[in-house]
Scaffold this motif. Structure first.
Motif, PDB file in Angstrom:
ATOM      1  N   VAL A 216     -10.872  46.479 -84.668  1.00  0.00           N
ATOM      2  CA  VAL A 216      -9.574  45.876 -85.308  1.00  0.00           C
ATOM      3  C   VAL A 216      -9.670  44.540 -85.507  1.00  0.00           C
ATOM      4  N   ARG A 217      -9.387  44.077 -86.511  1.00  0.00           N
ATOM      5  CA  ARG A 217      -9.175  42.723 -86.788  1.00  0.00           C
ATOM      6  C   ARG A 217      -8.041  41.778 -87.207  1.00  0.00           C
ATOM      7  N   ARG A 218      -7.036  42.845 -87.318  1.00  0.00           N
ATOM      8  CA  ARG A 218      -5.517  42.411 -87.524  1.00  0.00           C
ATOM      9  C   ARG A 218      -4.664  43.280 -86.703  1.00  0.00           C
ATOM     10  N   VAL A 219      -3.472  42.813 -86.223  1.00  0.00           N
ATOM     11  CA  VAL A 219      -2.603  43.463 -85.357  1.00  0.00           C
ATOM     12  C   VAL A 219      -1.078  42.957 -86.085  1.00  0.00           C
ATOM     13  N   LEU A 220      -0.425  44.036 -86.265  1.00  0.00           N
ATOM     14  CA  LEU A 220       1.204  43.754 -86.830  1.00  0.00           C
ATOM     15  C   LEU A 220       1.965  44.322 -85.383  1.00  0.00           C
ATOM     16  N   ASN A 221       2.452  43.387 -84.908  1.00  0.00           N
ATOM     17  CA  ASN A 221       3.386  43.501 -83.614  1.00  0.00           C
ATOM     18  C   ASN A 221       4.768  43.661 -83.850  1.00  0.00           C
ATOM     19  N   LEU A 222       5.429  44.888 -83.818  1.00  0.00           N
ATOM     20  CA  LEU A 222       6.806  45.047 -83.979  1.00  0.00           C
ATOM     21  C   LEU A 222       7.647  44.890 -82.896  1.00  0.00           C
ATOM     22  N   VAL A 223       7.229  44.552 -81.638  1.00  0.00           N
ATOM     23  CA  VAL A 223       7.828  44.054 -80.411  1.00  0.00           C
ATOM     24  C   VAL A 223       8.634  43.087 -80.298  1.00  0.00           C
ATOM     25  N   GLN A 224       9.784  42.959 -79.570  1.00  0.00           N
ATOM     26  CA  GLN A 224      10.557  41.765 -79.306  1.00  0.00           C
ATOM     27  C   GLN A 224       9.839  41.160 -77.837  1.00  0.00           C
ATOM     28  N   ASP A 225      10.043  39.972 -77.686  1.00  0.00           N
ATOM     29  CA  ASP A 225       9.483  39.299 -76.520  1.00  0.00           C
ATOM     30  C   ASP A 225      10.049  39.723 -75.200  1.00  0.00           C
TER      31      ASP A 225
ATOM     32  N   PRO B  63       7.149  39.683 -67.413  1.00  0.00           N
ATOM     33  CA  PRO B  63       6.683  38.163 -67.168  1.00  0.00           C
ATOM     34  C   PRO B  63       5.141  38.141 -67.369  1.00  0.00           C
ATOM     35  N   GLY B  64       4.602  37.096 -68.295  1.00  0.00           N
ATOM     36  CA  GLY B  64       3.165  36.934 -68.148  1.00  0.00           C
ATOM     37  C   GLY B  64       2.575  37.826 -68.948  1.00  0.00           C
ATOM     38  N   GLU B  65       2.898  39.045 -69.499  1.00  0.00           N
ATOM     39  CA  GLU B  65       2.122  40.174 -70.347  1.00  0.00           C
ATOM     40  C   GLU B  65       1.986  39.347 -71.701  1.00  0.00           C
ATOM     41  N   ARG B  66       2.962  39.118 -72.405  1.00  0.00           N
ATOM     42  CA  ARG B  66       2.879  38.378 -73.611  1.00  0.00           C
ATOM     43  C   ARG B  66       1.667  37.335 -73.849  1.00  0.00           C
ATOM     44  N   GLN B  67       1.702  36.471 -72.640  1.00  0.00           N
ATOM     45  CA  GLN B  67       0.836  35.258 -73.013  1.00  0.00           C
ATOM     46  C   GLN B  67      -0.487  35.869 -72.799  1.00  0.00           C
ATOM     47  N   GLN B  68      -0.689  37.007 -71.640  1.00  0.00           N
ATOM     48  CA  GLN B  68      -2.232  37.437 -71.575  1.00  0.00           C
ATOM     49  C   GLN B  68      -2.540  38.322 -72.842  1.00  0.00           C
ATOM     50  N   VAL B  69      -1.890  38.907 -73.308  1.00  0.00           N
ATOM     51  CA  VAL B  69      -2.165  39.596 -74.816  1.00  0.00           C
ATOM     52  C   VAL B  69      -2.491  38.620 -75.802  1.00  0.00           C
ATOM     53  N   GLU B  70      -1.738  37.707 -76.077  1.00  0.00           N
ATOM     54  CA  GLU B  70      -2.046  36.518 -77.025  1.00  0.00           C
ATOM     55  C   GLU B  70      -3.358  35.801 -76.683  1.00  0.00           C
ATOM     56  N   ASP B  71      -3.416  35.456 -75.422  1.00  0.00           N
ATOM     57  CA  ASP B  71      -4.678  34.810 -75.117  1.00  0.00           C
ATOM     58  C   ASP B  71      -5.933  35.841 -75.389  1.00  0.00           C
ATOM     59  N   ALA B  72      -5.848  36.975 -75.091  1.00  0.00           N
ATOM     60  CA  ALA B  72      -7.118  37.991 -75.279  1.00  0.00           C
ATOM     61  C   ALA B  72      -7.195  38.182 -76.702  1.00  0.00           C
ATOM     62  N   LEU B  73      -6.268  38.253 -77.705  1.00  0.00           N
ATOM     63  CA  LEU B  73      -6.381  38.591 -79.159  1.00  0.00           C
ATOM     64  C   LEU B  73      -7.417  37.107 -79.602  1.00  0.00           C
ATOM     65  N   LYS B  74      -6.702  36.173 -79.152  1.00  0.00           N
ATOM     66  CA  LYS B  74      -7.377  34.961 -79.593  1.00  0.00           C
ATOM     67  C   LYS B  74      -8.906  34.915 -79.273  1.00  0.00           C
ATOM     68  N   ARG B  75      -9.343  35.413 -78.005  1.00  0.00           N
ATOM     69  CA  ARG B  75     -10.764  35.472 -77.607  1.00  0.00           C
ATOM     70  C   ARG B  75     -11.407  36.438 -78.259  1.00  0.00           C
ATOM     71  N   ALA B  76     -10.637  37.395 -78.667  1.00  0.00           N
ATOM     72  CA  ALA B  76     -11.357  38.456 -79.518  1.00  0.00           C
ATOM     73  C   ALA B  76     -11.485  38.198 -80.784  1.00  0.00           C
ATOM     74  N   GLY B  77     -10.792  37.133 -81.379  1.00  0.00           N
ATOM     75  CA  GLY B  77     -10.779  36.648 -82.844  1.00  0.00           C
ATOM     76  C   GLY B  77      -9.970  37.892 -83.685  1.00  0.00           C
ATOM     77  N   ILE B  78      -9.038  38.397 -83.209  1.00  0.00           N
ATOM     78  CA  ILE B  78      -8.248  39.250 -83.714  1.00  0.00           C
ATOM     79  C   ILE B  78      -6.773  38.471 -84.107  1.00  0.00           C
TER      80      ILE B  78
END
Length: 167
Positions: free
Chosen positions: A40-49, A54-69
């Motif tokens: 996977v290289r692109r993600v379309l996220n339809l979820v509201q914050d 608490p903390g999940e969104r930031q963890q995912v955001e950081d992991a996506l950046k590290r993965a280059g997604i």
């Protein structure tokens, strides 16, 4: 396969075709690593914050950046309406990725309603078939894909209006 969250394992994901997957929202680095390993290289996220703890969104955001997604966010209300402009934006974004050869992941919270409706729109556009046929196809690939009746009506209205404008 690496360790994934219970949510991701329970609600899962499915290949709609060789370039598009739909499913549940990733909740941690293990979930994102799974997507990365699947190409996977692109993600379309339809979820509201507000749907994240608490903390999940930031963890995912950081992991996506590290993965280059790269992630595109289009928050839609869980169990809510699917406005035609939002459907058009989502479908246009994803079809663009697919036409560029980018393996993409489309998700809402459980991968049942919002993402299924958008995936049906993508399939209808890319395969040049009716949106009802496209939804049936998506459901054949992910049996839990089941937009609510009002979301199906929104999808159909969007499709009919889109086709009227193209004539």
């Amino acid at each position: 396969m690496c360790s994934v969250s219970n949510w991701f394992r329970t609600y899962g994901f499915a290949d709609v075709n060789d370039k598009l997957l739909i499913g549940a929202y990733p909740l941690d680095a293990g979930d994102v690593t799974t997507l990365e390993k699947m190409g996977v290289r692109r993600v379309l996220n339809l979820v509201q914050d507000s749907e994240y703890r608490p903390g999940e969104r930031q963890q995912v955001e950081d992991a996506l950046k590290r993965a280059g997604i790269a992630e595109y966010r289009l928050p839609l209300t869980d169990y809510g309406d699917l406005p035609p402009e939002a459907l058009e934006s989502a479908v246009t974004e994803v079809t663009g990725w697919l036409s560029s050869g980018l393996r993409s992941y489309l998700h809402c919270r459980a991968g049942w309603q919002r993402s299924a409706a958008v995936a049906a729109g993508v399939v209808a556009v890319t395969d040049e078939i009716d949106v009802d046929q496209a939804l049936a196809y998506v459901q054949s690939r992910k049996p839990s894909a089941d937009p609510l009746p009002h979301q199906r009506a929104d999808l159909k209205r969007w499709w009919d209006e889109r086709n009227r404008q193209r004539v």
